[in-house]
Design a protein around this motif. Sequence first.
Motif, PDB file in Angstrom:
ATOM      1  N   THR A 144       7.369 -13.415   8.155  1.00  0.00           N
ATOM      2  CA  THR A 144       7.755 -14.715   8.291  1.00  0.00           C
ATOM      3  C   THR A 144       9.394 -14.733   8.871  1.00  0.00           C
ATOM      4  O   THR A 144       9.944 -15.932   8.715  1.00  0.00           O
ATOM      5  CB  THR A 144       7.756 -15.715   7.123  1.00  0.00           C
ATOM      6  N   GLY A 145       9.930 -13.819   9.240  1.00  0.00           N
ATOM      7  CA  GLY A 145      11.408 -13.619   9.731  1.00  0.00           C
ATOM      8  C   GLY A 145      11.438 -14.677  10.933  1.00  0.00           C
ATOM      9  O   GLY A 145      12.395 -15.460  10.914  1.00  0.00           O
ATOM     10  N   PRO A 146      10.876 -14.642  11.959  1.00  0.00           N
ATOM     11  CA  PRO A 146       9.711 -13.585  12.106  1.00  0.00           C
ATOM     12  C   PRO A 146      10.442 -12.486  13.071  1.00  0.00           C
ATOM     13  O   PRO A 146      10.568 -12.446  14.299  1.00  0.00           O
ATOM     14  CB  PRO A 146       8.479 -14.378  13.164  1.00  0.00           C
ATOM     15  N   CYS A 147      10.695 -11.262  12.476  1.00  0.00           N
ATOM     16  CA  CYS A 147      11.622 -10.369  13.142  1.00  0.00           C
ATOM     17  C   CYS A 147      11.177  -8.818  12.567  1.00  0.00           C
ATOM     18  O   CYS A 147      10.597  -8.675  11.402  1.00  0.00           O
ATOM     19  CB  CYS A 147      13.019 -10.489  13.280  1.00  0.00           C
ATOM     20  N   ILE A 148      11.866  -7.836  13.111  1.00  0.00           N
ATOM     21  CA  ILE A 148      12.027  -6.319  12.595  1.00  0.00           C
ATOM     22  C   ILE A 148      13.394  -6.253  12.192  1.00  0.00           C
ATOM     23  O   ILE A 148      14.246  -6.357  13.001  1.00  0.00           O
ATOM     24  CB  ILE A 148      11.623  -5.448  13.754  1.00  0.00           C
ATOM     25  N   THR A 149      13.522  -5.664  11.007  1.00  0.00           N
ATOM     26  CA  THR A 149      14.996  -5.411  10.419  1.00  0.00           C
ATOM     27  C   THR A 149      14.846  -3.778  10.275  1.00  0.00           C
ATOM     28  O   THR A 149      13.759  -3.199  10.147  1.00  0.00           O
ATOM     29  CB  THR A 149      14.988  -5.961   9.060  1.00  0.00           C
ATOM     30  N   ARG A 150      16.053  -3.124  10.392  1.00  0.00           N
ATOM     31  CA  ARG A 150      15.915  -1.801  10.275  1.00  0.00           C
ATOM     32  C   ARG A 150      17.107  -1.414   9.095  1.00  0.00           C
ATOM     33  O   ARG A 150      18.105  -2.148   9.187  1.00  0.00           O
ATOM     34  CB  ARG A 150      16.037  -0.955  11.371  1.00  0.00           C
ATOM     35  N   MET A 151      17.023  -0.482   8.464  1.00  0.00           N
ATOM     36  CA  MET A 151      17.981  -0.001   7.528  1.00  0.00           C
ATOM     37  C   MET A 151      18.342   1.589   7.554  1.00  0.00           C
ATOM     38  O   MET A 151      17.149   2.366   7.705  1.00  0.00           O
ATOM     39  CB  MET A 151      17.834  -0.509   6.117  1.00  0.00           C
ATOM     40  N   ARG A 152      19.417   2.098   7.425  1.00  0.00           N
ATOM     41  CA  ARG A 152      19.662   3.584   7.728  1.00  0.00           C
ATOM     42  C   ARG A 152      19.619   4.462   6.357  1.00  0.00           C
ATOM     43  O   ARG A 152      19.695   3.610   5.307  1.00  0.00           O
ATOM     44  CB  ARG A 152      21.243   3.745   8.093  1.00  0.00           C
ATOM     45  N   LEU A 153      18.861   5.381   6.361  1.00  0.00           N
ATOM     46  CA  LEU A 153      18.670   6.103   5.248  1.00  0.00           C
ATOM     47  C   LEU A 153      19.956   6.827   4.727  1.00  0.00           C
ATOM     48  O   LEU A 153      20.611   7.645   5.694  1.00  0.00           O
ATOM     49  CB  LEU A 153      17.748   7.113   5.313  1.00  0.00           C
ATOM     50  N   ASP A 154      20.642   6.553   3.387  1.00  0.00           N
ATOM     51  CA  ASP A 154      21.650   7.371   3.159  1.00  0.00           C
ATOM     52  C   ASP A 154      21.355   8.578   2.132  1.00  0.00           C
ATOM     53  O   ASP A 154      20.695   8.190   1.061  1.00  0.00           O
ATOM     54  CB  ASP A 154      22.719   6.459   2.421  1.00  0.00           C
ATOM     55  N   GLU A 155      21.179   9.550   2.537  1.00  0.00           N
ATOM     56  CA  GLU A 155      20.830  10.517   1.935  1.00  0.00           C
ATOM     57  C   GLU A 155      22.055  11.559   1.164  1.00  0.00           C
ATOM     58  O   GLU A 155      21.815  12.909   0.832  1.00  0.00           O
ATOM     59  CB  GLU A 155      20.142  11.954   2.928  1.00  0.00           C
ATOM     60  N   SER A 156      23.087  10.867   1.140  1.00  0.00           N
ATOM     61  CA  SER A 156      24.356  11.745   0.673  1.00  0.00           C
ATOM     62  C   SER A 156      24.204  12.204  -0.927  1.00  0.00           C
ATOM     63  O   SER A 156      24.876  13.054  -1.364  1.00  0.00           O
ATOM     64  CB  SER A 156      25.519  10.653   0.727  1.00  0.00           C
ATOM     65  N   ASN A 157      23.270  11.377  -1.602  1.00  0.00           N
ATOM     66  CA  ASN A 157      23.027  11.637  -3.097  1.00  0.00           C
ATOM     67  C   ASN A 157      21.568  12.355  -3.087  1.00  0.00           C
ATOM     68  O   ASN A 157      20.683  11.613  -2.855  1.00  0.00           O
ATOM     69  CB  ASN A 157      23.048  10.418  -3.864  1.00  0.00           C
ATOM     70  N   PRO A 158      21.864  13.679  -3.459  1.00  0.00           N
ATOM     71  CA  PRO A 158      20.174  14.145  -3.280  1.00  0.00           C
ATOM     72  C   PRO A 158      19.393  13.783  -4.578  1.00  0.00           C
ATOM     73  O   PRO A 158      18.134  13.785  -4.541  1.00  0.00           O
ATOM     74  CB  PRO A 158      20.622  15.673  -3.719  1.00  0.00           C
ATOM     75  N   ALA A 159      20.025  13.152  -5.460  1.00  0.00           N
ATOM     76  CA  ALA A 159      19.027  12.467  -6.673  1.00  0.00           C
ATOM     77  C   ALA A 159      18.308  11.232  -6.124  1.00  0.00           C
ATOM     78  O   ALA A 159      17.247  10.829  -6.892  1.00  0.00           O
ATOM     79  CB  ALA A 159      19.975  11.997  -7.829  1.00  0.00           C
ATOM     80  N   VAL A 219      17.584   8.331  -2.620  1.00  0.00           N
ATOM     81  CA  VAL A 219      17.915   7.744  -1.234  1.00  0.00           C
ATOM     82  C   VAL A 219      18.248   6.415  -1.317  1.00  0.00           C
ATOM     83  O   VAL A 219      17.885   5.657  -2.355  1.00  0.00           O
ATOM     84  CB  VAL A 219      16.582   8.084  -0.528  1.00  0.00           C
ATOM     85  N   ARG A 220      19.283   6.108  -0.619  1.00  0.00           N
ATOM     86  CA  ARG A 220      19.735   4.699  -0.527  1.00  0.00           C
ATOM     87  C   ARG A 220      19.331   4.015   1.013  1.00  0.00           C
ATOM     88  O   ARG A 220      19.240   4.812   1.880  1.00  0.00           O
ATOM     89  CB  ARG A 220      21.198   4.416  -0.981  1.00  0.00           C
ATOM     90  N   LEU A 221      19.396   2.805   1.179  1.00  0.00           N
ATOM     91  CA  LEU A 221      19.341   2.198   2.331  1.00  0.00           C
ATOM     92  C   LEU A 221      20.451   1.301   2.592  1.00  0.00           C
ATOM     93  O   LEU A 221      20.817   0.601   1.654  1.00  0.00           O
ATOM     94  CB  LEU A 221      18.204   1.083   2.552  1.00  0.00           C
ATOM     95  N   THR A 222      21.030   1.509   3.815  1.00  0.00           N
ATOM     96  CA  THR A 222      22.449   0.947   4.269  1.00  0.00           C
ATOM     97  C   THR A 222      22.227   0.276   5.602  1.00  0.00           C
ATOM     98  O   THR A 222      21.251   0.397   6.269  1.00  0.00           O
ATOM     99  CB  THR A 222      23.670   1.841   4.305  1.00  0.00           C
ATOM    100  N   ASP A 223      23.220  -0.415   5.931  1.00  0.00           N
ATOM    101  CA  ASP A 223      23.394  -0.882   7.726  1.00  0.00           C
ATOM    102  C   ASP A 223      22.215  -1.729   7.884  1.00  0.00           C
ATOM    103  O   ASP A 223      21.711  -1.446   9.039  1.00  0.00           O
ATOM    104  CB  ASP A 223      23.639   0.419   8.198  1.00  0.00           C
ATOM    105  N   ARG A 224      22.177  -2.843   7.381  1.00  0.00           N
ATOM    106  CA  ARG A 224      20.755  -3.451   7.476  1.00  0.00           C
ATOM    107  C   ARG A 224      21.154  -4.338   8.670  1.00  0.00           C
ATOM    108  O   ARG A 224      22.347  -5.001   9.150  1.00  0.00           O
ATOM    109  CB  ARG A 224      20.520  -4.548   6.429  1.00  0.00           C
ATOM    110  N   GLU A 225      20.094  -4.325  10.133  1.00  0.00           N
ATOM    111  CA  GLU A 225      20.241  -5.244  10.854  1.00  0.00           C
ATOM    112  C   GLU A 225      18.938  -5.477  11.538  1.00  0.00           C
ATOM    113  O   GLU A 225      18.161  -4.861  11.415  1.00  0.00           O
ATOM    114  CB  GLU A 225      21.161  -4.330  12.007  1.00  0.00           C
ATOM    115  N   VAL A 226      19.003  -6.575  12.272  1.00  0.00           N
ATOM    116  CA  VAL A 226      17.781  -6.990  13.005  1.00  0.00           C
ATOM    117  C   VAL A 226      17.615  -6.208  14.228  1.00  0.00           C
ATOM    118  O   VAL A 226      18.678  -5.804  14.911  1.00  0.00           O
ATOM    119  CB  VAL A 226      18.061  -8.515  13.446  1.00  0.00           C
TER     120      VAL A 226
END
Length: 350
Positions: free
Chosen positions: A204-219, A221-228
């Motif tokens: 219902t965005g109606p869109c595609i969003t993407r987020m970068r995987l941050d693998e800096s912490n091996p314990a 994963v985090r998601l950053t840099d959210r953008e359409v």
Amino acid sequence: MPAANPLDGFTVDRTQIRTVGRDLQRPECILAEPDGTLWCADARGGVTRIAADGSQRFIGQRADERFAAGADDTAEALEAKLTTGTLPNGLAFAANGDILVSNFGTDLLEVMTRDGQTRTLYDRIDGLPIGKVNFVLRDSRDRIWLTVSTRVNPWTVAAARRVCDGYVAVVEHGRLRVVAEGFHFTNEVRLDAREEWLYIVETTGPCITRMRLDESNPAEVRLTDREVFGPAHLGGTPDGIAFDAHGNLWCTLIMVDRLVALTPEGELRTLLDDGDPEASANLVARFDAGTMRPEDMQKARGTIAPWMASVTFGGPDLRTVYLGSLLGTTIPYFRSPVPGLPMVHWRAAA
């Protein structure tokens, strides 16, 4: 100079579309294996396996005594849910070949053996019920990505009012945790070829969003840099997505029943438009105005894969495209000028 896009000048030739499977119920999500076998979600409460020779078998879910630590359900409670309200939606293969099921009816993340034995993997997150589970994806590190469309009950209210409470969770090191939230009805997710970005459907965005995987912490994963990614409004409500080997992101727009692709640069291309023009225009206008009614949704549908919901690449060369749907009873397919991006289970089998 960048290589030419294989989708340049391509649209689906309707006369070349064929079908596989029969008497299916809500074949929303489809998994393809290298040997030609297809597995599709089935509203009768399980999955249907379609062999390469076209023979098929429905496999119903049944409760298994084995349960993951932390799940509150008993075998008896799960059996009751499977009997009265199961609705398998998103599917993915576990590393051992079992089928991960995001169950839109039971609101559970489940795992099902290929003969139907089902157990609960997760039913709660941060001490609360998970919510309206929608899709599941496994990556090359054996992490499980889970989307939850909403915690609003009934979920139809969240969809109609464009409630922004969807989230993405991940199972990592045996723990389920939220990694991103605040989405408009989270639906399918996919990782790009390098698993650097997670692409997230906001229906219902109606869109595609993407987020970068941050693998800096091996314990964790985090998601950053959210953008359409691509247009902020796709011209219809997106549902299913899949990458091809060139990096185009194929996407179904449900109810307007259109198959589109977003190029690596985010350009929108229409590959197949099977919707009713008048009904589609009315649906989009009412959606944008916040006045969409059930009758508007019912009128908006195509004939090839009514309420087109997903896109899957298969065949020995990954150039066969299968379309899942909510109202169809068979699976349409056609040939693509470019192979699909191999999924984790495909690469492992190869």
